[in-house]
Design an enzyme around this catalytic site. Structure first.
Site, mmCIF file in Angstrom:
data_model
loop_
_atom_site.group_PDB
_atom_site.id
_atom_site.type_symbol
_atom_site.label_atom_id
_atom_site.label_comp_id
_atom_site.label_asym_id
_atom_site.label_seq_id
_atom_site.Cartn_x
_atom_site.Cartn_y
_atom_site.Cartn_z
ATOM 1 N N GLY A 148 -0.389 -2.890 0.659
ATOM 2 C CA GLY A 148 -0.463 -1.825 1.651
ATOM 3 C C GLY A 148 0.931 -1.339 2.033
ATOM 4 O O GLY A 148 1.946 -1.969 1.723
ATOM 5 N N CYS A 149 0.967 -0.222 2.719
ATOM 6 C CA CYS A 149 2.248 0.404 3.064
ATOM 7 C C CYS A 149 2.997 -0.419 4.127
ATOM 8 O O CYS A 149 4.137 -0.832 3.898
ATOM 9 C CB CYS A 149 2.032 1.844 3.511
ATOM 10 S SG CYS A 149 0.658 2.077 4.661
#
Ligand SMILES: NC(=O)C1=CN([C@@H]2O[C@H](COP(=O)(O)OP(=O)(O)OC[C@H]3O[C@@H](n4cnc5c(N)ncnc54)[C@H](OP(=O)(O)O)[C@@H]3O)[C@@H](O)[C@H]2O)C=CC1
Ligand SMILES: CC(=O)N[C@@H](CCC(=O)OP(=O)(O)O)C(=O)O
Length: 342
Positions: A148-149
């Protein structure tokens, strides 16, 4: 040439993948899906790709994904897990930009994502695609869980401290801000211009689904439990994540030397000189994570600043980096681009 399929080519991470893959010298784009835009030339929707992508969108059920060498899923959570087994059986490697294969504890994943997992056996074999940690396992991955970011920015920021065992593991704090593209292209009230362009807010304080993902990575590095507080914020910019990380030092260490040594061989992590304050615009459209480490006024507190472009090192760029590793290409191929801002 690597034959590549992209499921979810109309979304923000999908079009970012197309931008990168279109200039990749070893890639042949083979299928790009959309449920609603099937038949439309991709470059009609995204004029920036005119002359570079000459395919039309195809409906997911009509795409010959089993003819690809690798398929990227740039789709909401819960899509890749239903199709990955069939693709893997056909010899196709899968890179999921969503979270279907990121969390090893299935019950924990189901709790945070609110659905039943369709392919627990693939979670077991999937490789978490943070190259700075798992490069060797990524080479042979059949199913790749792209991080994920927020987890990318936070883990890269904390890892040197945790691996070296120089902080109190009970009280780690990650205060992170994201641009609005982090929420995707789908229409939602909270990302309307009038809602998000002139405001700033925290969200997910009681619990955000990236908390278990970050914790999993930090626990793995520490070899023991960690106490982590993670607070995401929505900030009025389009791209970028800025994570400010806090920890209490448990031993005296040259922090600058620690970070420079840890990332010396990493092509996409840039440790800035002591005293620096990285800006999100310095990584816009590039696959770089820029990090600065501080010890304010000589206290026993360390503050780490970590910035990425959420759509690039936080999603599509990291996915291409992982593809390069999986297919034995130079890791920087297609990614050796300078940021678009100063
Ligand atoms: N935005 C970001 O910064 C980051 C996003 N991610 C993750 O990457 C994934 C994609 O995110 P993002 O690009 O922002 O999302 P978007 O909402 O912008 O795009 C989603 C895409 O998925 C397609 N899609 C939706 N439902 C289905 C379905 N049932 N079957 C096939 N295709 C479908 C849509 O295309 P169409 O409707 O045309 O079929 C669209 O192209 C998400 O899981 C997200 O959490 C990860 C890191 C960062
Ligand atoms: C600003 C914003 O809304 N960000 C998203 C996270 C980004 C994302 O897409 O999450 P994954 O990386 O897990 O796929 C959120 O907080 O839900």
């Amino acid at each position: 040439m690597i034959k590549v399929g992209v499921v979810g080519g109309t979304g923000y991470t999908g079009v970012e993948l197309l931008r990168l893959l279109a200039r990749h010298p070893q890639v042949s784009l083979t299928a790009i899906t959309s449920r609603g835009e099937a038949g439309l030339p991709v470059a009609d929707m995204f004029p920036s790709l005119r002359g570079r992508v000459d395919l039309r969108f195809v409906a997911p059920q009509d795409a010959a994904l089993d003819q690809c060498d690798v398929v990227f899923f740039a789709t909401p959570n819960g899509i890749a897990m239903k199709q990955a087994a069939e693709l893997v059986a056909a010899g196709v490697r899968v890179i999921d930009l969503a979270a279907d294969f990121r969390i090893r504890d299935i019950a924990e994943w189901q709790k945070w994502y609110g659905m039943e997992h369709a392919a627990p056996e693939l979670v077991e074999e999937a490789v978490y695609g943070l190259p700075e940690v798992n490069r060797e396992q990524i080479r042979s991955a059949r199913v790749l869980a792209n991080p994920g970011c927020y987890p990318t920015a936070v883990q890269l920021g904390f890892l040197p401290l945790i691996e070296a065992g120089v902080v109190d593991l009970g009280h780690l704090v990650a205060d992170a801000k994201s641009g609005v593209s982090g929420a995707g292209r789908k229409a939602e009230v909270h990302t309307l211009f009038a809602e998000a362009a002139d405001s700033f807010k925290a969200y997910g304080v009681p619990g955000h689904r990236h908390l278990p993902e970050i914790r999993q990575g930090l626990v793995r590095a520490a070899g023991q439990q960690v106490g982590l507080t993670f607070v995401p914020h929505l900030t009025p910019m389009i791209r970028g994540i800025h994570a400010t990380l806090y920890a209490k030092l448990s031993s005296d260490v040259d922090l600058q030397a620690l970070y420079e040594k840890r990332y010396a061989a990493e092509p996409f992590v840039d440790v800035l000189p002591a005293g620096s304050h990285p800006e999100t615009r310095s990584v816009r459209a590039s696959n770089i994570c820029r990090i600065a480490v501080h010890r304010p006024q000589g206290q026993d507190v360390v503050v780490v600043l970590s910035v990425i472009d959420n759509l690039v090192k936080g999603a599509a760029g990291q996915a291409v980096q992982n593809m390069n590793i999986m297919f034995g290409c130079d890791e920087m191929l297609g990614l050796d681009i300078v940021p678009v801002s100063p």
